[in-house]
Design a protein around this motif. Structure first.
Motif, PDB file in Angstrom:
ATOM      1  N   CYS A  26       0.805  -1.227   0.000  1.00  0.00           N
ATOM      2  CA  CYS A  26       0.000   0.000   0.000  1.00  0.00           C
ATOM      3  C   CYS A  26       0.833   1.270   0.000  1.00  0.00           C
ATOM      4  O   CYS A  26       0.270   2.364  -0.143  1.00  0.00           O
ATOM      5  N   GLY A  27       2.144   1.156   0.148  1.00  0.00           N
ATOM      6  CA  GLY A  27       2.990   2.333   0.137  1.00  0.00           C
ATOM      7  C   GLY A  27       3.021   3.110   1.433  1.00  0.00           C
ATOM      8  O   GLY A  27       3.573   4.212   1.493  1.00  0.00           O
ATOM      9  N   GLU A  48      -0.467  -1.812  20.152  1.00  0.00           N
ATOM     10  CA  GLU A  48      -1.547  -1.102  20.827  1.00  0.00           C
ATOM     11  C   GLU A  48      -2.393  -0.266  19.872  1.00  0.00           C
ATOM     12  O   GLU A  48      -3.458   0.234  20.245  1.00  0.00           O
ATOM     13  N   ALA A  49      -1.968  -0.082  18.624  1.00  0.00           N
ATOM     14  CA  ALA A  49      -2.690   0.767  17.669  1.00  0.00           C
ATOM     15  C   ALA A  49      -3.043  -0.028  16.421  1.00  0.00           C
ATOM     16  O   ALA A  49      -2.420  -1.038  16.093  1.00  0.00           O
ATOM     17  N   GLU A  50      -4.075   0.443  15.704  1.00  0.00           N
ATOM     18  CA  GLU A  50      -4.460  -0.164  14.436  1.00  0.00           C
ATOM     19  C   GLU A  50      -3.331   0.009  13.419  1.00  0.00           C
ATOM     20  O   GLU A  50      -2.699   1.063  13.344  1.00  0.00           O
ATOM     21  N   THR A  51      -3.097  -1.025  12.639  1.00  0.00           N
ATOM     22  CA  THR A  51      -2.046  -0.952  11.631  1.00  0.00           C
ATOM     23  C   THR A  51      -2.532  -0.325  10.329  1.00  0.00           C
ATOM     24  O   THR A  51      -1.732   0.183   9.548  1.00  0.00           O
ATOM     25  N   HIS A  52      -3.830  -0.405  10.077  1.00  0.00           N
ATOM     26  CA  HIS A  52      -4.406   0.006   8.788  1.00  0.00           C
ATOM     27  C   HIS A  52      -3.739  -0.750   7.638  1.00  0.00           C
ATOM     28  O   HIS A  52      -3.644  -0.240   6.523  1.00  0.00           O
ATOM     29  N   ALA A  53      -3.302  -1.960   7.934  1.00  0.00           N
ATOM     30  CA  ALA A  53      -2.798  -2.870   6.901  1.00  0.00           C
ATOM     31  C   ALA A  53      -3.983  -3.731   6.464  1.00  0.00           C
ATOM     32  O   ALA A  53      -4.184  -4.835   6.964  1.00  0.00           O
ATOM     33  N   TYR A  54      -4.767  -3.201   5.560  1.00  0.00           N
ATOM     34  CA  TYR A  54      -6.023  -3.846   5.180  1.00  0.00           C
ATOM     35  C   TYR A  54      -5.757  -5.179   4.488  1.00  0.00           C
ATOM     36  O   TYR A  54      -5.070  -5.242   3.459  1.00  0.00           O
ATOM     37  N   ALA A  55      -6.332  -6.236   5.048  1.00  0.00           N
ATOM     38  CA  ALA A  55      -6.017  -7.595   4.599  1.00  0.00           C
ATOM     39  C   ALA A  55      -6.344  -7.814   3.129  1.00  0.00           C
ATOM     40  O   ALA A  55      -5.664  -8.576   2.440  1.00  0.00           O
ATOM     41  N   GLN A  66      -7.410   6.966   1.935  1.00  0.00           N
ATOM     42  CA  GLN A  66      -6.038   7.441   1.934  1.00  0.00           C
ATOM     43  C   GLN A  66      -5.325   7.044   3.215  1.00  0.00           C
ATOM     44  O   GLN A  66      -5.950   6.625   4.186  1.00  0.00           O
ATOM     45  N   LEU A  67      -4.012   7.161   3.163  1.00  0.00           N
ATOM     46  CA  LEU A  67      -3.157   6.938   4.332  1.00  0.00           C
ATOM     47  C   LEU A  67      -2.369   8.209   4.600  1.00  0.00           C
ATOM     48  O   LEU A  67      -1.942   8.896   3.663  1.00  0.00           O
ATOM     49  N   ALA A  68      -2.173   8.524   5.855  1.00  0.00           N
ATOM     50  CA  ALA A  68      -1.435   9.730   6.216  1.00  0.00           C
ATOM     51  C   ALA A  68       0.019   9.632   5.769  1.00  0.00           C
ATOM     52  O   ALA A  68       0.641   8.571   5.828  1.00  0.00           O
ATOM     53  N   SER A  69       0.555  10.750   5.318  1.00  0.00           N
ATOM     54  CA  SER A  69       1.959  10.802   4.921  1.00  0.00           C
ATOM     55  C   SER A  69       2.834  11.001   6.147  1.00  0.00           C
ATOM     56  O   SER A  69       2.345  11.213   7.255  1.00  0.00           O
ATOM     57  N   ARG A  72       0.586  15.688   2.784  1.00  0.00           N
ATOM     58  CA  ARG A  72       0.118  15.185   1.492  1.00  0.00           C
ATOM     59  C   ARG A  72      -0.223  13.716   1.650  1.00  0.00           C
ATOM     60  O   ARG A  72       0.649  12.847   1.544  1.00  0.00           O
ATOM     61  N   ASP A  73      -1.487  13.440   1.919  1.00  0.00           N
ATOM     62  CA  ASP A  73      -1.916  12.073   2.160  1.00  0.00           C
ATOM     63  C   ASP A  73      -1.879  11.262   0.875  1.00  0.00           C
ATOM     64  O   ASP A  73      -2.067  11.781  -0.227  1.00  0.00           O
ATOM     65  N   LYS A  74      -1.680   9.966   1.040  1.00  0.00           N
ATOM     66  CA  LYS A  74      -1.487   9.067  -0.108  1.00  0.00           C
ATOM     67  C   LYS A  74      -2.776   8.324  -0.420  1.00  0.00           C
ATOM     68  O   LYS A  74      -3.310   7.619   0.439  1.00  0.00           O
ATOM     69  N   PRO A  75      -3.299   8.452  -1.639  1.00  0.00           N
ATOM     70  CA  PRO A  75      -4.509   7.701  -2.001  1.00  0.00           C
ATOM     71  C   PRO A  75      -4.267   6.204  -1.894  1.00  0.00           C
ATOM     72  O   PRO A  75      -3.177   5.705  -2.200  1.00  0.00           O
TER      73      PRO A  75
END
Length: 524
Positions: A161-162, A173-180, A211-214, A219-222
């Motif tokens: 996902c970059g 302890e935090a979400e990874t936002h590594a969407y399976a 998007q994911l935070a930069s 400049r967030d990443k789509p």
């Protein structure tokens, strides 16, 4: 138990999913009303491609929401199936069990949203809980899958996902936002591992993360393009997704995705909302939002619908790849063709590059007074235009452009898809010699008279309309000016002269003037 099933499937007043707050602008909950508009579009396409059959009356169709948040799509699908299968499966509990265990599937994007989706679909965060309306599951997850996934770091970036390791490698302890759904090289094997079978879904539908935070948060990443591409890889019969519209003409790293989308003749419906609040009340996505329907087995022309609140929808049926970007308003196509038919040079060839003199927007090594060897520097400070002084010797880039007159055009303008709009913010003419910061793009001129001609042209509605067609955010990059032709710089231009030159008819002129407001001499 039958009463519980009926309570869930026939709705609540008020519907809690109309009241729920969004977690963030990148993980936006879909309002039930809009989800149902997408389901109506799906049902129409299914009927057209299946001899008029009712998709909600089929007990074999499988649905997947691979990025479920509130569970609204799965819940509304289940409600429709519950009505459509009454004749085939008369017993309500048997019908509900069949739908929930055999037909509707979801993948949670976080632990929280997985629980929320189960609550929406099963009336319980536990599929086998006391209050669950489903009686055919053997575990708490049911058909709403979620397990924590991790990024795969290569040179401090996730290979899938970059994402930045510095931003999202935050510990357990935090979400990874590594969407399976997108963090795999073999999506079919991943789906089989989730649901215990080699699944073939007829319909994939939903609203992915955007998007994911930069690293710096500027400049967030789509990311939504990865979900679209992965879903296509599963080859469902139909794919229906709501995503930001910015891909149509811009977006960080979206050039390849844009080309793929525009050339894909299986996209048969595209509904575009320039104001995202027409889709997601209270949520502002620069450039708007859209949803599309992809039909695996029936390629052809795309039915485009441009929808603005309070205005009549604009319909067309066309190819999407006529140009390198999507022309969102099909009424503009005739204007583009007339302007382009002259085969004139694009003004991009004259326009300065970004940061032409190497000075960033926050450049501050200047004086507020003139001194020996200094030249004027045009910049912004806060929200104000300023003229200050900088040493000529400190300018090491594009020195050949210092001794020119310049028509300065702020790189950041007005929101592109709200009309009437001036498109570009305040113009100004810079003296010879001069330089400017990254805040401005500019047209260099050999004389003050030539600069006056250029400025009159930039102020015309047709100039700004041709920019507007390629502009999807506040920022107008150099490429946004691609369709603006060069003129002769021997007069002050007016719209009337340009309308006549390009043979625009009354309807085309009215279209331009209804969208682009006049730009007064003070910059309007």
């Amino acid at each position: 138990m039958t009463e519980q099933a009926g309570f869930m499937l026939h709705g609540r007043n008020p519907d809690v999913l109309t009241c729920i707050a969004n977690l963030s602008n990148d993980e936006v909950f879909t309002p039930p009303e809009f989800a149902n508009r997408m389901l109506d579009t799906l049902a129409d396409a299914w009927a057209t491609g299946n001899g008029g059959a009712n998709i909600w009356a089929s007990k074999s169709v499988k649905f997947l929401d691979p990025f479920t948040k509130s569970g609204v799509f799965l819940r509304e699908i289940t409600k429709r199936l519950q009505d459509g299968l009454k004749d085939d499966i008369p017993d309500l509990q048997q019908r509900v069990d069949h739908i929930l265990t055999k037909q509707v599937f979801g993948i949670g994007i976080t632990q929280l949203t997985a629980l929320l989706a189960r609550r929406s679909l099963y009336c319980s965060k536990h599929a086998i809980g006391e209050h669950s309306i489903a009686k055919g599951f053997s575990d708490d997850a049911g058909n709403i899958w979620f397990e924590r996934a991790e990024h795969t770091w290569v040179n401090d970036k996730c290979k899938y996902c970059g994402a930045s390791k510095g931003t999202l490698d935050r510990g357990e302890e935090a979400e990874t936002h590594a969407y399976a759904f997108i963090h795999t090289d073999d999506i079919r094997a991943r789906i089989a591992g989730m649901f215990g079978d080699d699944m073939q879904f007829d319909v994939i539908i939903g609203n992915p993360p955007y998007q994911l935070a930069s690293d710096g948060g500027t400049r967030d990443k789509p990311i939504y393009q990865h979900f679209v591409q992965q879903a296509k890889g599963l080859e469902p019969r139909y794919l229906c997704m709501v995503i930001p519209s910015r891909w149509m003409a811009a977006g960080l790293g979206l050039a390849e995705f844009r080309s793929e989308m525009l050339s894909d003749d299986r996209i048969r419906t595209l509904v575009d909302f320039p104001a995202s609040t027409d889709v997601f009340p209270g949520v502002k996505l620069m450039g708007g939002a859209c949803f599309f329907l992809w039909d695996r087995d029936n390629p052809g022309l795309c039915r485009t619908i441009l929808s603005r609140s309070g205005q009549k929808d604009i319909y067309d049926e066309r190819r999407l790849d006529e140009y390198d970007i999507l022309v969102r308003d099909s009424r503009a196509l005739s204007i583009i063709k007339k302007v382009m038919s002259k085969n004139e040079q694009s003004i991009v060839g004259l326009l300065s590059a970004d940061k032409e003199f190497g000075l960033t927007s926050n450049f501050s090594d200047y004086k507020k007074f003139e001194f020996d060897g200094s030249i004027p520097l045009y910049a912004y400070q806060g929200a104000k235009r300023i003229v200050v002084w900088v040493s000529r010797d400190n300018i090491n880039k594009s020195q050949n452009l210092i001794d020119t007159w310049k028509v300065l055009i702020p790189a950041a303008g007005f929101e592109s898809q709200i009309s009437p709009t001036p498109v570009l913010s305040s113009l100004r003419r810079a003296t010879n010699p001069s330089v400017c910061t990254q805040t401005y793009l500019f047209l260099p001129a050999r004389s003050e008279e030539e600069a006056s001609s250029m400025e009159s042209y930039v102020r015309t509605r047709i100039f700004r309309y041709m920019v507007w067609l390629r502009k999807v955010s506040q920022h107008a990059t150099r490429a946004t000016y691609t369709w603006v032709p060069v003129q002769e710089w021997n007069r002050n231009w007016s719209d009337e002269e340009l309308y006549e030159k390009y043979d625009l008819d009354a309807e085309e002129i009215a279209l331009i003037e209804g969208i682009i407001r006049p730009l007064e001499s003070n910059g309007g």
